[in-house]
Design a protein around this motif. Structure first.
Motif, PDB file in Angstrom:
ATOM      1  N   ASP A 111      35.025 -55.927  15.771  1.00  0.00           N
ATOM      2  CA  ASP A 111      36.168 -56.843  15.603  1.00  0.00           C
ATOM      3  C   ASP A 111      35.878 -58.039  14.717  1.00  0.00           C
ATOM      4  O   ASP A 111      36.557 -59.049  14.794  1.00  0.00           O
ATOM      5  CB  ASP A 111      36.630 -57.344  16.976  1.00  0.00           C
ATOM      6  N   SER A 112      34.852 -57.948  13.833  1.00  0.00           N
ATOM      7  CA  SER A 112      34.480 -59.170  13.121  1.00  0.00           C
ATOM      8  C   SER A 112      33.977 -58.925  11.709  1.00  0.00           C
ATOM      9  O   SER A 112      32.808 -59.134  11.405  1.00  0.00           O
ATOM     10  CB  SER A 112      33.411 -59.936  13.914  1.00  0.00           C
ATOM     11  N   THR A 113      34.860 -58.486  10.814  1.00  0.00           N
ATOM     12  CA  THR A 113      34.502 -58.474   9.397  1.00  0.00           C
ATOM     13  C   THR A 113      34.480 -59.919   8.903  1.00  0.00           C
ATOM     14  O   THR A 113      34.951 -60.828   9.582  1.00  0.00           O
ATOM     15  CB  THR A 113      35.526 -57.672   8.572  1.00  0.00           C
ATOM     16  N   PHE A 114      33.970 -60.135   7.705  1.00  0.00           N
ATOM     17  CA  PHE A 114      33.993 -61.481   7.131  1.00  0.00           C
ATOM     18  C   PHE A 114      35.422 -62.006   7.046  1.00  0.00           C
ATOM     19  O   PHE A 114      35.680 -63.185   7.274  1.00  0.00           O
ATOM     20  CB  PHE A 114      33.367 -61.468   5.736  1.00  0.00           C
ATOM     21  N   GLY A 115      36.343 -61.112   6.710  1.00  0.00           N
ATOM     22  CA  GLY A 115      37.730 -61.532   6.572  1.00  0.00           C
ATOM     23  C   GLY A 115      38.338 -62.084   7.839  1.00  0.00           C
ATOM     24  O   GLY A 115      39.204 -62.968   7.802  1.00  0.00           O
ATOM     25  N   SER A 116      37.861 -61.611   8.989  1.00  0.00           N
ATOM     26  CA  SER A 116      38.410 -62.076  10.264  1.00  0.00           C
ATOM     27  C   SER A 116      38.015 -63.517  10.569  1.00  0.00           C
ATOM     28  O   SER A 116      38.590 -64.147  11.453  1.00  0.00           O
ATOM     29  CB  SER A 116      37.938 -61.164  11.412  1.00  0.00           C
ATOM     30  N   ARG A 117      37.025 -64.034   9.834  1.00  0.00           N
ATOM     31  CA  ARG A 117      36.547 -65.397  10.097  1.00  0.00           C
ATOM     32  C   ARG A 117      37.107 -66.439   9.130  1.00  0.00           C
ATOM     33  O   ARG A 117      36.895 -67.632   9.300  1.00  0.00           O
ATOM     34  CB  ARG A 117      35.017 -65.418  10.043  1.00  0.00           C
ATOM     35  N   VAL A 118      37.802 -65.967   8.105  1.00  0.00           N
ATOM     36  CA  VAL A 118      38.329 -66.884   7.088  1.00  0.00           C
ATOM     37  C   VAL A 118      39.242 -67.941   7.709  1.00  0.00           C
ATOM     38  O   VAL A 118      39.230 -69.109   7.296  1.00  0.00           O
ATOM     39  CB  VAL A 118      39.071 -66.100   5.990  1.00  0.00           C
ATOM     40  N   ARG A 119      40.033 -67.558   8.698  1.00  0.00           N
ATOM     41  CA  ARG A 119      40.996 -68.503   9.293  1.00  0.00           C
ATOM     42  C   ARG A 119      40.316 -69.688   9.975  1.00  0.00           C
ATOM     43  O   ARG A 119      40.955 -70.706  10.226  1.00  0.00           O
ATOM     44  CB  ARG A 119      41.891 -67.782  10.308  1.00  0.00           C
ATOM     45  N   GLN A 120      39.012 -69.557  10.267  1.00  0.00           N
ATOM     46  CA  GLN A 120      38.289 -70.649  10.907  1.00  0.00           C
ATOM     47  C   GLN A 120      37.725 -71.654   9.909  1.00  0.00           C
ATOM     48  O   GLN A 120      37.278 -72.732  10.291  1.00  0.00           O
ATOM     49  CB  GLN A 120      37.137 -70.085  11.756  1.00  0.00           C
ATOM     50  N   VAL A 121      37.751 -71.305   8.638  1.00  0.00           N
ATOM     51  CA  VAL A 121      37.120 -72.147   7.616  1.00  0.00           C
ATOM     52  C   VAL A 121      37.807 -73.497   7.467  1.00  0.00           C
ATOM     53  O   VAL A 121      37.147 -74.542   7.391  1.00  0.00           O
ATOM     54  CB  VAL A 121      37.079 -71.407   6.255  1.00  0.00           C
TER      55      VAL A 121
END
Length: 229
Positions: A111-121
């Motif tokens: 459940d955690s590609t790099f894209g899934s973390r962009v919203r936290q940037v």
């Protein structure tokens, strides 16, 4: 011995059964490894919180990355390159990383590609965003990797972004294709790209993850490459 029709059928069924058992055992082993890996990931996330913050310097840097940025396989995760980098740059580094992940690889927990973390940037208010990784994406095609990377970088428009590709490790193949895909994606999206293929990084016993000295070397090379980019 000449095989009769019945004996041939029986032998064929036995072979199919053995292959089926072998395939089943392999799938069970993969599932076990994924389960163990996911438990380790969740334990790490619980210990550091949703965003690991390192250092207290004036520069604000955010890192999206993989096991290199979480310090997996080190006896002390504080020896990870992000810690050395934060100290060398006198920066506050916000780390959004998970072992086993990449642009196309969703990791042990799925459940955690790099894209899934962009919203936290955005919440980290970075002056610089570093996207580090790609080593876990060697199973992807070059087109798949480039498309996924372009999507991530497109989502980071408006930020100052540096992309760091994978190092070359002896236990994997395909790092070169990943490097080409990421450099192409960075060029298309106006991000700076740093190839790490030629970096002589000291690796641990698994021949994939850096030693503490390897992490220190990685941090120095990242800092030098960014300064000259």
């Amino acid at each position: 011995m000449k095989l009769t029709r019945n004996r041939a059928i029986a032998l064929g069924c036995a072979i199919v059964a053995i292959v089926g058992l072998t395939a089943g055992a392999y799938k069970a082993r993969v599932a076990y490894i994924s389960h163990e890996g996911c438990e380790s990931v969740r334990a790490y996330e619980k210990s550091v919180g949703p965003v690991q913050v390192i250092g207290k310097g004036a520069k604000r840097i955010t890192v999206i990355g993989d096991s290199y940025s979480t310090g997996d396989m080190l006896s002390d995760r504080a020896d990870a390159w992000v810690d050395d980098f934060a100290s060398e740059q006198d920066a506050t580094v916000s780390v959004l990383a998970q072992g086993g992940t990449g642009y196309t690889n969703a990791g042990f927990c799925g459940d955690s590609t790099f894209g899934s973390r962009v919203r936290q940037v955005a919440a980290t208010d970075p002056q610089l965003v570093i996207v580090e990784g790609g080593l876990n994406d060697t199973a992807a095609t070059e087109d798949e990797e480039r498309t996924a990377a372009e999507r991530v970088l497109r989502s980071l428009r408006g930020h100052n972004v540096v992309v760091i590709g994978p190092v070359d490790v002896p236990v994997l193949e395909g790092e070169g294709a990943v490097d080409l895909a990421l450099s192409g994606a960075a060029r298309a999206e106006g991000a700076r790209y740093i190839s790490a293929l030629g970096w002589p990084i000291a690796l641990g016993a698994d021949k994939k993850h850096p030693t503490a000295a390897g992490h220190a070397e990685f941090a120095q090379r990242v800092a030098a490459a960014i300064a000259s980019a």
